[in-house]
Motif scaffolding. Structure first.
Motif, PDB file in Angstrom:
ATOM      1  N   UNK A   1       0.835  -1.201   0.000  1.00 58.89           N
ATOM      2  CA  UNK A   1       0.000   0.000   0.000  1.00 58.89           C
ATOM      3  C   UNK A   1       0.872   1.254   0.000  1.00 58.89           C
ATOM      4  N   UNK A   2       1.942   1.239   0.776  1.00 65.85           N
ATOM      5  CA  UNK A   2       2.843   2.391   0.855  1.00 65.85           C
ATOM      6  C   UNK A   2       3.673   2.527  -0.420  1.00 65.85           C
ATOM      7  N   UNK A   3       4.265   1.418  -0.874  1.00 62.91           N
ATOM      8  CA  UNK A   3       5.151   1.475  -2.043  1.00 62.91           C
ATOM      9  C   UNK A   3       4.352   1.714  -3.321  1.00 62.91           C
ATOM     10  N   UNK A   4       3.278   0.958  -3.515  1.00 63.10           N
ATOM     11  CA  UNK A   4       2.467   1.131  -4.718  1.00 63.10           C
ATOM     12  C   UNK A   4       1.833   2.516  -4.778  1.00 63.10           C
ATOM     13  N   UNK A   5       1.310   2.972  -3.653  1.00 63.98           N
ATOM     14  CA  UNK A   5       0.546   4.209  -3.652  1.00 63.98           C
ATOM     15  C   UNK A   5       1.363   5.467  -3.469  1.00 63.98           C
ATOM     16  N   UNK A   6       2.599   5.335  -2.994  1.00 69.57           N
ATOM     17  CA  UNK A   6       3.358   6.538  -2.684  1.00 69.57           C
ATOM     18  C   UNK A   6       4.745   6.644  -3.275  1.00 69.57           C
ATOM     19  N   UNK A   7       5.493   5.560  -3.279  1.00 71.36           N
ATOM     20  CA  UNK A   7       6.924   5.682  -3.566  1.00 71.36           C
ATOM     21  C   UNK A   7       7.215   6.113  -5.004  1.00 71.36           C
ATOM     22  N   UNK A   8       6.380   5.708  -5.945  1.00 73.57           N
ATOM     23  CA  UNK A   8       6.644   6.097  -7.332  1.00 73.57           C
ATOM     24  C   UNK A   8       6.274   7.559  -7.597  1.00 73.57           C
ATOM     25  N   UNK A   9       5.613   8.196  -6.652  1.00 77.64           N
ATOM     26  CA  UNK A   9       5.169   9.579  -6.843  1.00 77.64           C
ATOM     27  C   UNK A   9       6.275  10.553  -6.484  1.00 77.64           C
ATOM     28  N   UNK A  10       5.904  11.827  -6.419  1.00 78.15           N
ATOM     29  CA  UNK A  10       6.867  12.877  -6.110  1.00 78.15           C
ATOM     30  C   UNK A  10       7.042  13.114  -4.618  1.00 78.15           C
ATOM     31  N   UNK A  11       6.333  12.388  -3.760  1.00 81.65           N
ATOM     32  CA  UNK A  11       6.364  12.719  -2.339  1.00 81.65           C
ATOM     33  C   UNK A  11       7.393  11.938  -1.531  1.00 81.65           C
TER      34      UNK A  11
END
Length: 589
Positions: free
Chosen positions: A72-82
């Motif tokens: 949930x963390x990696x899929x939803x956040x890590x590829x983004x700019x945050x």
């Protein structure tokens, strides 16, 4: 879907994962019998209401699994700019992900833990109805509520998978032994999403209304209730609308957002648990004000009045170790000892009114509260503070003053709930949909309504004395408001596993030729990505690294992960994300 339902099938059905898991969702003083593995699908198990309740709780417990939370963390956040990786963390897999080398062999491509939850739900759906004939205490009403929860939880899992892989196997069949294993092809998003919406439509008719468990009962937020179902439906309609540009889907998203917002308002008006002291819209929506938002939503045990659905962690026997491992930094007021995997990108360390940074004002409490060293332009590593602080203080933002810097928590008692949906998330979903229903810049009714929602969310986090709040005259065009909603979602929901999928919707809204009824592998060409979305992503890269990422991400398949190589070997009907077939071939040359 020979996925995790193959030779290690017994591991997916370990009763200790299901039945023992109910201890975390019921009283800590309950000690439940650990039945042999074969009993959960055997004739001697499905006899009583208690058996069904244990299995339902076990399905929720499976969502607390480290691997589910990690993804949930990696899929939803890590590829983004945050998010970026801490510089002293050695992890080639994460380096490859950041470089858009999403190899089919990397462990984050595994979808098995979500399919495990799906299969648990299917097992309950397969057996629960028969228990009515065995136990008079398990009534038709009980069964309908159980069925509603399982349909909703299964739909939520499929929605995670669609957003991550696009084309996925779908099954509503329970696999209960190895003889039932059968390979399944991937279905395109339109089929899977419509199946989910059909199930959710049934679910919302029978599921418990929000607040039905009694005031301050954790089950109002820990179980899927009607508000949660409506939030999931709004999210799915918003996602599908972005892909198809469907005004009807945007209108459905608005309607389900309204259902949540109105239900929240009605509940607090009825129970008078919140005193509305003024006509300010922040108070009318019953939002927390200022620094109270951080401590009430993410501290103090969770399950705040703004929450809709949270996965429940009580520290003992379960800890949110994935959140701890990826965000948590042990330290004290004088010394930070970095142990987390991720940190906030440098977009969070200063105020910038031009849109190059996340925050527009240092009067925004979120600027101070979401990361450490927010006002330090010299900082090169920004630890996440949101969700992992210990509740003993927070930034006030006065003259750059920092209070309560300690973040220490005992490992066994890292009991921060994970918030799946909360009220401001839904309000901003509605704002996003309203912008997209505006025919053009002259449709000032829809655009003004969208702005008003964003302003409410923004203003509740601003100091009372602030004069630099949002002004409608600065955002009167459709494109300006679209970007404002996207930016406000980052300010409000950063690090909550939302940002990458927000960026994907932004991208899809500006792509032509998207075909969600045909799997990517069966299409000859794919639409190009929206360049302004790529420009947002690459802001986090230093030393020109973003140029390579932007150059590489050319078309729709790059938005998604590859299917794990091990899954391809056991399910001959699976087709690999086509760009990763090329990557694998290229890497060998």
């Amino acid at each position: 879907m020979a996925t995790k339902i193959r030779k290690n099938f017994a591991a997916c059905l370990l009763c200790c994962n299901i039945v023992a898991g109910t201890m975390a969702l019921t009283s800590c003083n309950d000690f439940l019998t650990i039945y042999p593995t074969d009993r959960i699908v055997g004739d001697d198990f499905w006899k009583t209401k208690s058996d069904v309740d244990q299995m339902v709780d076990g399905c929720y417990q499976a969502m607390l699994d480290y691997n589910v939370m990690e993804r949930t963390i990696v899929w939803g956040g890590y590829r983004s700019d945050e998010l970026v990786k801490f510089t002293d963390v050695i992890d080639n897999t994460l380096d490859n992900i950041a470089a858009v080398n999403l190899l089919p062999t990397n462990r984050y491509t595994s979808w098995g833990d979500f399919y495990k939850v799906i299969n648990f739900c299917n097992i309950v759906l397969n057996h629960a109805e028969d228990v009515m004939a065995e136990d008079p205490e398990f009534t038709m009403g009980d069964y309908q509520v159980v069925r509603a929860q399982m349909l909703a939880l299964r739909s939520l899992c499929y929605f995670y998978l669609v957003r991550t892989f696009r084309d996925i196997p779908y099954s509503d069949k329970a696999f209960e032994d190895d003889t039932q294993v059968e390979p399944m092809p991937q279905l395109a998003p339109d089929v899977v999403l419509q199946n989910c919406l059909n199930d959710l439509e049934e679910s919302r008719r029978y599921i418990m209304r929000s607040g039905a468990f009694g005031e301050n009962d954790w089950r109002n937020k820990g179980y899927i209730t009607r508000d949660a179902v409506h939030a999931i439906m709004a999210d799915i309609y918003l996602w599908r609308a972005a892909m198809t540009h469907s005004t009807a889907d945007y209108q459905q998203a608005i309607a389900f957002c309204d259902s949540v917002i109105n239900a929240k308002h009605a509940y607090y008006e009825q129970h008078k648990t919140v005193t509305v002291t003024s006509e300010k819209e922040e108070d009318i929506y019953h939002l927390y004000r200022g620094t109270q938002a951080l401590s009430s939503i993410f501290g103090e045990g969770g399950n705040s009045r703004e929450s809709i659905l949270e996965w429940q962690y009580n520290g003992r026997p379960n800890s949110n170790t994935a959140l701890e491992n990826y965000y948590y930094e042990r330290g004290n007021d004088d010394k930070h000892e970095t142990t987390s995997t991720f940190m906030a990108s440098l977009l969070f360390n200063s105020v910038d009114k031009t849109g190059k940074k996340v925050y527009m004002s240092d009067n925004d409490y979120r600027f101070w509260n979401n990361v450490f060293d927010a006002n330090n332009m010299e900082a090169d590593q920004l630890s996440v503070r949101k969700m992992v602080y210990n509740g003993s203080g927070y930034f006030e933002g006065e003259q750059g003053e920092q209070r309560g810097k300690s973040t220490s928590r005992a490992f066994r008692e890292f009991q921060q709930n994970w918030i799946v949906y909360r009220l401001t998330d839904v309000m901003l979903m509605k704002a996003e949909a309203l912008v997209e229903t505006a025919a053009n810049d002259s449709d000032q009714v829809a655009l003004r309504n969208a702005f008003d929602l964003v302003q409410v969310v923004n203003k509740r986090s601003m100091k009372e004395t602030a004069t630099d709040t949002l002004k409608y005259d600065d955002y009167k065009s459709k494109s300006a408001l679209e970007r404002l909603v996207l930016d406000e979602r980052e300010r409000e929901l950063c690090f909550e596993g939302k940002r990458w999928w927000d960026l994907m919707r932004y991208c899809y809204r500006h792509m032509e030729g998207v075909n969600i009824s045909v799997p990517m592998a069966d299409q000859g060409t794919w639409p190009a990505l929206y360049k302004p979305m790529l420009e947002l992503i690459v802001r986090k890269y230093a030393d020109g690294g973003g140029d390579a990422v932007s150059y590489k991400m050319k078309s729709e398949p790059y938005l998604y992960w590859p299917v794990q190589e091990s899954e391809m070997k056991v399910n001959a009907l699976l087709k690999q994300n086509p760009v990763y077939i090329q990557e694998k071939s290229t890497s060998k040359n």
